[in-house]
Scaffold this motif. Sequence first.
Motif, PDB file in Angstrom:
ATOM      1  N   GLY A  45       0.830  -1.302   0.021  1.00  8.10           N
ATOM      2  CA  GLY A  45       0.022  -0.104  -0.061  1.00  8.10           C
ATOM      3  C   GLY A  45       0.830   1.169  -0.109  1.00  8.10           C
ATOM      4  O   GLY A  45       0.613   2.202  -0.604  1.00  8.10           O
ATOM      5  N   LEU A  46       1.955   1.339   0.930  1.00 11.84           N
ATOM      6  CA  LEU A  46       2.861   2.440   0.835  1.00 11.84           C
ATOM      7  C   LEU A  46       3.281   2.598  -0.551  1.00 11.84           C
ATOM      8  O   LEU A  46       3.625   3.735  -0.880  1.00 11.84           O
ATOM      9  CB  LEU A  46       3.759   2.155   1.941  1.00 11.84           C
ATOM     10  N   ALA A  47       3.905   1.370  -1.240  1.00 13.44           N
ATOM     11  CA  ALA A  47       4.406   1.535  -2.349  1.00 13.44           C
ATOM     12  C   ALA A  47       3.648   2.090  -3.419  1.00 13.44           C
ATOM     13  O   ALA A  47       3.981   3.033  -4.384  1.00 13.44           O
ATOM     14  CB  ALA A  47       5.074   0.355  -2.684  1.00 13.44           C
ATOM     15  N   LEU A  48       2.460   1.610  -3.393  1.00 15.68           N
ATOM     16  CA  LEU A  48       1.381   2.296  -4.528  1.00 15.68           C
ATOM     17  C   LEU A  48       1.271   3.564  -4.212  1.00 15.68           C
ATOM     18  O   LEU A  48       0.939   4.187  -5.267  1.00 15.68           O
ATOM     19  CB  LEU A  48       0.193   1.388  -4.336  1.00 15.68           C
ATOM     20  N   GLY A  49       1.072   3.963  -2.953  1.00 18.01           N
ATOM     21  CA  GLY A  49       0.797   5.361  -2.788  1.00 18.01           C
ATOM     22  C   GLY A  49       1.871   6.306  -3.188  1.00 18.01           C
ATOM     23  O   GLY A  49       1.649   7.288  -3.656  1.00 18.01           O
TER      24      GLY A  49
ATOM     25  N   LEU B 248       4.073   5.600  -5.788  1.00 21.67           N
ATOM     26  CA  LEU B 248       3.958   5.713  -7.121  1.00 21.67           C
ATOM     27  C   LEU B 248       2.878   6.372  -7.630  1.00 21.67           C
ATOM     28  O   LEU B 248       2.991   7.012  -8.641  1.00 21.67           O
ATOM     29  CB  LEU B 248       3.764   4.029  -7.487  1.00 21.67           C
ATOM     30  N   LEU B 249       1.836   6.548  -7.164  1.00 20.95           N
ATOM     31  CA  LEU B 249       0.595   7.362  -7.615  1.00 20.95           C
ATOM     32  C   LEU B 249       0.673   8.598  -7.377  1.00 20.95           C
ATOM     33  O   LEU B 249       0.402   9.542  -8.127  1.00 20.95           O
ATOM     34  CB  LEU B 249      -0.730   6.785  -6.870  1.00 20.95           C
ATOM     35  N   GLY B 250       1.432   8.957  -6.530  1.00 26.22           N
ATOM     36  CA  GLY B 250       1.682  10.454  -5.985  1.00 26.22           C
ATOM     37  C   GLY B 250       0.255  11.065  -5.512  1.00 26.22           C
ATOM     38  O   GLY B 250      -0.753  10.183  -5.370  1.00 26.22           O
ATOM     39  N   PRO B 251       0.250  12.392  -5.183  1.00 26.27           N
ATOM     40  CA  PRO B 251      -1.088  13.145  -4.541  1.00 26.27           C
ATOM     41  C   PRO B 251      -2.138  12.872  -5.536  1.00 26.27           C
ATOM     42  O   PRO B 251      -2.026  12.938  -6.907  1.00 26.27           O
ATOM     43  CB  PRO B 251      -0.903  14.292  -4.286  1.00 26.27           C
ATOM     44  N   PRO B 252      -3.220  12.418  -5.054  1.00 29.52           N
ATOM     45  CA  PRO B 252      -4.477  12.466  -5.958  1.00 29.52           C
ATOM     46  C   PRO B 252      -4.928  13.769  -6.362  1.00 29.52           C
ATOM     47  O   PRO B 252      -4.677  14.906  -5.872  1.00 29.52           O
ATOM     48  CB  PRO B 252      -5.600  11.741  -5.187  1.00 29.52           C
TER      49      PRO B 252
ATOM     50  N   VAL C 171      -6.197   1.179   3.907  1.00 23.95           N
ATOM     51  CA  VAL C 171      -5.810   1.901   5.137  1.00 23.95           C
ATOM     52  C   VAL C 171      -4.359   2.477   4.779  1.00 23.95           C
ATOM     53  O   VAL C 171      -4.241   3.780   5.053  1.00 23.95           O
ATOM     54  CB  VAL C 171      -5.699   0.991   6.174  1.00 23.95           C
ATOM     55  N   ALA C 172      -3.261   1.978   4.200  1.00 24.80           N
ATOM     56  CA  ALA C 172      -2.147   2.341   3.855  1.00 24.80           C
ATOM     57  C   ALA C 172      -1.997   3.535   2.999  1.00 24.80           C
ATOM     58  O   ALA C 172      -1.057   4.115   3.147  1.00 24.80           O
ATOM     59  CB  ALA C 172      -1.118   1.174   3.453  1.00 24.80           C
ATOM     60  N   LEU C 173      -2.961   3.592   2.128  1.00 22.52           N
ATOM     61  CA  LEU C 173      -2.986   4.656   1.104  1.00 22.52           C
ATOM     62  C   LEU C 173      -3.504   5.962   1.546  1.00 22.52           C
ATOM     63  O   LEU C 173      -3.235   7.143   1.158  1.00 22.52           O
ATOM     64  CB  LEU C 173      -3.860   4.231   0.140  1.00 22.52           C
ATOM     65  N   ARG C 174      -4.302   5.892   2.801  1.00 22.50           N
ATOM     66  CA  ARG C 174      -4.655   7.296   3.478  1.00 22.50           C
ATOM     67  C   ARG C 174      -3.805   8.177   3.575  1.00 22.50           C
ATOM     68  O   ARG C 174      -3.920   9.417   3.490  1.00 22.50           O
ATOM     69  CB  ARG C 174      -5.510   6.991   4.611  1.00 22.50           C
ATOM     70  N   PRO C 175      -2.580   8.235   3.960  1.00 28.71           N
ATOM     71  CA  PRO C 175      -1.522   9.200   4.272  1.00 28.71           C
ATOM     72  C   PRO C 175      -1.157   9.879   2.817  1.00 28.71           C
ATOM     73  O   PRO C 175      -0.843  10.928   3.001  1.00 28.71           O
ATOM     74  CB  PRO C 175      -0.418   8.497   5.130  1.00 28.71           C
ATOM     75  N   ALA C 176      -1.304   9.020   1.900  1.00 27.08           N
ATOM     76  CA  ALA C 176      -0.770   9.817   0.895  1.00 27.08           C
ATOM     77  C   ALA C 176      -2.284  10.575  -0.037  1.00 27.08           C
ATOM     78  O   ALA C 176      -1.806  11.262  -1.038  1.00 27.08           O
ATOM     79  CB  ALA C 176      -0.330   8.763  -0.348  1.00 27.08           C
ATOM     80  N   GLY C 177      -3.287  10.622   0.839  1.00 22.66           N
ATOM     81  CA  GLY C 177      -4.157  11.164   0.371  1.00 22.66           C
ATOM     82  C   GLY C 177      -5.484  10.634  -0.509  1.00 22.66           C
ATOM     83  O   GLY C 177      -6.477  11.188  -0.832  1.00 22.66           O
ATOM     84  N   TRP C 178      -5.161   9.263  -0.466  1.00 21.02           N
ATOM     85  CA  TRP C 178      -6.040   8.438  -1.505  1.00 21.02           C
ATOM     86  C   TRP C 178      -7.056   7.678  -0.446  1.00 21.02           C
ATOM     87  O   TRP C 178      -6.737   7.290   0.637  1.00 21.02           O
ATOM     88  CB  TRP C 178      -5.405   7.451  -2.029  1.00 21.02           C
ATOM     89  N   HIS C 179      -8.526   8.035  -0.660  1.00 21.66           N
ATOM     90  CA  HIS C 179      -9.477   7.342  -0.159  1.00 21.66           C
ATOM     91  C   HIS C 179     -10.025   6.280  -1.124  1.00 21.66           C
ATOM     92  O   HIS C 179     -11.049   6.660  -1.820  1.00 21.66           O
ATOM     93  CB  HIS C 179     -10.614   8.235   0.367  1.00 21.66           C
ATOM     94  N   ALA C 180      -9.521   5.113  -0.550  1.00 18.88           N
ATOM     95  CA  ALA C 180      -9.913   3.955  -1.852  1.00 18.88           C
ATOM     96  C   ALA C 180     -11.159   3.114  -1.031  1.00 18.88           C
ATOM     97  O   ALA C 180     -11.223   2.497  -0.124  1.00 18.88           O
ATOM     98  CB  ALA C 180      -8.955   3.017  -2.154  1.00 18.88           C
ATOM     99  N   SER C 181     -12.157   2.884  -2.037  1.00 20.44           N
ATOM    100  CA  SER C 181     -13.124   1.849  -1.834  1.00 20.44           C
ATOM    101  C   SER C 181     -12.591   0.447  -2.369  1.00 20.44           C
ATOM    102  O   SER C 181     -11.821   0.472  -3.280  1.00 20.44           O
ATOM    103  CB  SER C 181     -14.371   2.167  -2.403  1.00 20.44           C
ATOM    104  N   VAL C 182     -13.023  -0.630  -1.604  1.00 21.70           N
ATOM    105  CA  VAL C 182     -12.873  -1.843  -1.895  1.00 21.70           C
ATOM    106  C   VAL C 182     -13.959  -2.613  -2.704  1.00 21.70           C
ATOM    107  O   VAL C 182     -15.174  -2.864  -1.916  1.00 21.70           O
ATOM    108  CB  VAL C 182     -12.099  -2.766  -0.502  1.00 21.70           C
ATOM    109  N   ARG C 183     -13.939  -3.245  -3.974  1.00 21.71           N
ATOM    110  CA  ARG C 183     -14.746  -3.821  -4.534  1.00 21.71           C
ATOM    111  C   ARG C 183     -14.403  -5.215  -4.843  1.00 21.71           C
ATOM    112  O   ARG C 183     -13.013  -5.361  -5.351  1.00 21.71           O
ATOM    113  CB  ARG C 183     -15.140  -3.119  -5.748  1.00 21.71           C
ATOM    114  N   ASN C 184     -15.050  -6.353  -4.482  1.00 25.28           N
ATOM    115  CA  ASN C 184     -14.539  -7.538  -4.881  1.00 25.28           C
ATOM    116  C   ASN C 184     -15.319  -8.279  -5.987  1.00 25.28           C
ATOM    117  O   ASN C 184     -16.446  -8.069  -6.146  1.00 25.28           O
ATOM    118  CB  ASN C 184     -14.831  -8.540  -3.496  1.00 25.28           C
ATOM    119  N   GLU C 185     -14.564  -9.171  -6.242  1.00 28.63           N
ATOM    120  CA  GLU C 185     -14.886  -9.582  -7.949  1.00 28.63           C
ATOM    121  C   GLU C 185     -14.538 -11.253  -8.016  1.00 28.63           C
ATOM    122  O   GLU C 185     -13.332 -11.493  -7.762  1.00 28.63           O
ATOM    123  CB  GLU C 185     -14.641  -8.965  -8.758  1.00 28.63           C
ATOM    124  N   ALA C 186     -15.560 -12.020  -8.042  1.00 35.62           N
ATOM    125  CA  ALA C 186     -15.132 -13.372  -8.210  1.00 35.62           C
ATOM    126  C   ALA C 186     -14.337 -13.849  -9.490  1.00 35.62           C
ATOM    127  O   ALA C 186     -13.749 -14.691  -9.390  1.00 35.62           O
ATOM    128  CB  ALA C 186     -16.628 -14.280  -8.117  1.00 35.62           C
ATOM    129  N   GLY C 187     -14.495 -12.922 -10.431  1.00 33.64           N
ATOM    130  CA  GLY C 187     -13.704 -13.197 -11.671  1.00 33.64           C
ATOM    131  C   GLY C 187     -12.187 -12.972 -11.356  1.00 33.64           C
ATOM    132  O   GLY C 187     -11.414 -13.301 -12.171  1.00 33.64           O
TER     133      GLY C 187
END
Length: 200
Positions: free
Chosen positions: A46-50, A52-56, A81-97
């Motif tokens: 999550g920290l690495a993704l944040g 990489l993405l930079g500020p939203p 949760v780890a993305l929040r300090p970078a300013g990202w508020h992500a929703s989690v959506r699950n997919e059987a595929g």
Amino acid sequence: MSPTRVHLIRHGESTWNRDGLVQGAHRGPGQSVLTDAGRAEAARAGLALGALLGPPRAEHAMALWTSDLMRALQTAEIISVALRPAGWHASVRNEAGLREQALGTLEGERSDSLRAQTVPAGEHISEVRWGGGESMQDVFERVGDWFAPALIEQPDHLVVISHEHTIRAALAWLRSRSHRDIDWDEPIPPGSMTSCDVVD
């Protein structure tokens, strides 16, 4: 047209990874969940993704798409949760595929107890349904059926939390290869992130 950058994240270490068991798509009682090490790997992802993405940008929200298997769902929640300090508020959506390759009767067996089997004459190894589960061709087609509509909206970033075999099949599909050209040499350890650009 700007490309969509797809980020494929493998779930953190699970109890079945730790114990050397074949996981597959098992969802019943006793299914694999994250170990403490796996939770730490998910947080680092999550920290690495944040980073990489930079500020939203203010007008952009993010959806974390995840397999509906518990080890992937837990990873997605930790990454969110780890993305929040970078300013990202992500929703989690699950997919059987986005589940792992189903391996039928092999699931739950010890990996070190398995013996090599001969590929039936006239078949490619990626087209064999080992243990009566799914072939890699099945997984390739399944993830393609999910990614095709997901990419239509052309998001800047598409984040997917999934499993090793599913990620390998997805990479082949996203790189316009066939199910017979899946790369088995590229390292995809637990908690790793693999990114690629996709231009429609």
